[in-house]
Design an enzyme around this catalytic site. Structure first.
Site, PDB file in Angstrom:
ATOM      1  N   SER A 147     -48.182  23.745   3.779  1.00 29.00           N
ATOM      2  CA  SER A 147     -48.512  22.783   4.590  1.00 29.00           C
ATOM      3  C   SER A 147     -49.976  23.202   4.981  1.00 29.00           C
ATOM      4  CB  SER A 147     -47.636  22.914   5.622  1.00 29.00           C
ATOM      5  OG  SER A 147     -48.009  22.087   6.961  1.00 29.00           O
ATOM      6  N   TYR A 160     -42.902  26.767  12.820  1.00 31.32           N
ATOM      7  CA  TYR A 160     -43.067  26.378  11.640  1.00 31.32           C
ATOM      8  C   TYR A 160     -44.406  26.623  10.995  1.00 31.32           C
ATOM      9  CZ  TYR A 160     -44.324  22.316   8.312  1.00 31.32           C
ATOM     10  OH  TYR A 160     -44.567  21.733   7.207  1.00 31.32           O
TER      11      TYR A 160
END
Length: 256
Positions: A147, A160
């Site tokens: 990501s 995250y």
């Protein structure tokens, strides 16, 4: 039969399905994965078969590390020797908010799926490849989907970010170890992508993309990501490994 065979984790929808479709169009045989064999997974398999792909369902929970080698063996029995692993399965935070309020459960869930599972499935895949003679005419690769938050901190989903940063470093360490084995490893870092996971917030990010958050004034699609992943897995970037592919429409380009 000499051909590329790929396992794509988390491929019943979203970026994973986009990758599986793109790989199928490149002639790969595909193992499609979701945590359980449900309607979504069956629909993904059916979709790939309409493209003429040789495909099997591979339902398993990526966090169950002890099952990894057995599942890889079952895939190879059905499709032939694996050449490609796309580590795409991932989860978001249980609740967005202040890092001061992050729960241990949410932190552990992110790390278990996004970091630990990726590392150990790569380990099982690599051990399997190194234990046999490989067809030198085929490209062997691991493509990890992390990501932009592996690089860019986001306060409302700090756990995250931590998990994706770990996954990004895992990509580098595996690239170092597997380079001498002629196995390429890549880290694709998607930015703003319209998927089921991002559906609750993607509209606001689309507005920000149009306003200039990204250099291309739009959010990305699973098809965009699939094209990138298939190019890497097919060896279309020869003499590369260990690279981070910032699939973010230039969002993280430093600018004034």
């Amino acid at each position: 039969m000499t051909r590329n065979v790929a396992l794509v984790t988390g491929s019943s929808r979203g970026i994973g399905l986009g990758a599986a479709i793109a790989l199928a169009r490149e002639g790969f045989a595909i193992a499609v994965n979701g945590p359980v064999e449900d309607d979504e997974l069956r629909a993904a398999v059916a979709k790939l078969r309409t493209l003429g792909a040789d495909v099997v369902a591979a339902p398993f929970d990526v966090t169950e590390v002890a099952t990894h080698d057995r599942v890889l063996g079952q895939i190879e029995e059905a499709l032939g020797p694996l050449t490609t692993l796309v580590n795409n399965a991932g989860v978001g935070v249980m609740e967005r908010g202040d890092p001061l309020n992050v729960s241990e459960a949410s932190f552990d869930r992110c790390v278990a799926v996004n970091t630990k599972a990726q590392f150990f499935l790569t380990q099982a895949f690599a051990r399997r490849l190194l234990a046999r003679d490989r067809d030198a005419s085929l490209f062997h690769a691991i493509v990890n989907i992390t990501s932009s938050n592996a690089t860019a901190a986001a306060e409302p989903r700090s756990e995250y970010c931590v998990s994706k940063a770990g996954a990004a470093m895992s990509s580098k360490t595996w690239a170092v170890r597997l380079g001498r084995e002629n196995i390429a490893v890549y880290d694709v870092q998607p930015g703003l992508i319209a998927t089921e996971m991002t559906a609750p917030v993607i509209a606001q990010y689309e507005e920000r993309a149009i306003a200039g958050l990204t250099l291309f004034p739009r959010v990305g699609t699973p098809e965009d990501m699939g094209g990138i992943i298939a190019s890497l897995a097919s060896g279309k970037l020869p003499y590369t490994t260990g690279q981070v592919i910032s699939a973010d429409a230039g969002m993280l380009v430093p600018r004034f």
